[in-house]
Design an enzyme around this catalytic site. Sequence first.
Site, PDB file in Angstrom:
ATOM      1  CB  SER A  61      -0.958   0.013   1.192  1.00  0.00           C
ATOM      2  OG  SER A  61      -2.025  -0.869   0.968  1.00  0.00           O
ATOM      3  CE  LYS A  64      -3.728   0.998  -1.096  1.00  0.00           C
ATOM      4  NZ  LYS A  64      -4.420   0.505   0.108  1.00  0.00           N
ATOM      5  CE1 TYR A 241      -3.903   0.687   4.431  1.00  0.00           C
ATOM      6  CE2 TYR A 241      -2.548  -0.407   6.079  1.00  0.00           C
ATOM      7  CZ  TYR A 241      -2.834  -0.133   4.759  1.00  0.00           C
ATOM      8  OH  TYR A 241      -2.062  -0.668   3.776  1.00  0.00           O
ATOM      9  CB  VAL A 259      -0.169  -5.751   4.387  1.00  0.00           C
ATOM     10  CG1 VAL A 259      -1.378  -5.009   4.913  1.00  0.00           C
ATOM     11  CG2 VAL A 259      -0.297  -6.059   2.901  1.00  0.00           C
TER      12      VAL A 259
END
Length: 305
Positions: A61, A64, A241, A259
């Site tokens: 992630s 992103k 998150y 992750v």
Amino acid sequence: MQRILDNIIKDTRKWTIEGQVASYIPELAKGDRDAVGICVTTLDGEEFFAGDYKTKFTIQSISKVITLMVAICDNGKDYVFSKVGMEPTEQPFNSITNLEGHDRNIPLNPMINSGAIAIVSLINGNSPEEKFERILRFMKKITGNDTISVNEEVYKSEKATGDRNRALAYFMKSTGVIEGDVEEVLDVYFRVCSIEVTCRDIARIGAVLANAGVMPWNDERVISREVSRIIKTIMVTCGMYDGSGKYAVHVGIPSKSGVGGGILGAVTRRMGIGVFGPSLDDHGNSIAGLKVLEALSKEFDLSIF
């Protein structure tokens, strides 16, 4: 700095036993739970390393941040944020409820899976291969590492088990957020998440953001100051998150986790930070990595608050 980093890694390694490596992507379950590493890249060109900093891991992630840079450069911020929001979420990163029932059913932000998939769909290119190659070239440029490539085993594992991401993507196709072929968009997304990096690579990405979009090692601007500011702001509110609020209180550094165990940090006008530790907490963040960054933030007063 070197002595401090060595001591921080030594003191925080014990936290790895409190978490677990990601297993919902089968290849990630092979990670070494006890590994912890860090790289700090300062804006005057110094780099410091400690722990398992040479270990390669998939960016997941943290990608992103990269795809958001590319999408805004391709489309402008107004169009990008007509498709994806800027608001934090209390739900997990792969939650379906993050989509339905919200304003225009658009993803809440670009740092959750639905938002990142929508962002990938906006990147220019005549084919999935061209889109991915543009992202990969940009990553190689802003890390100064021409050897970056995809971990094919992780890519295959992600693609084979990515049913939740498919559900998110097809829902967004039904609401008009995603245009074009959903499977092609997902293929690019899975490939980007499977790019293999080290602590140094993500620290250098952080350094570019810390330097307002300019690569410190050659003074070349790759994104505008405004885009850099937007991305760092979203990292503060959404980058960790549904653990972003607690992280802001205890660490206070614009950051993005993955992750695969990585955490990217950007301390404006000071440094980029890359941390690795595949043992994760319940939010999907590196459990030892959080402790490393908390200790570093306190030692050098890095919090923006």
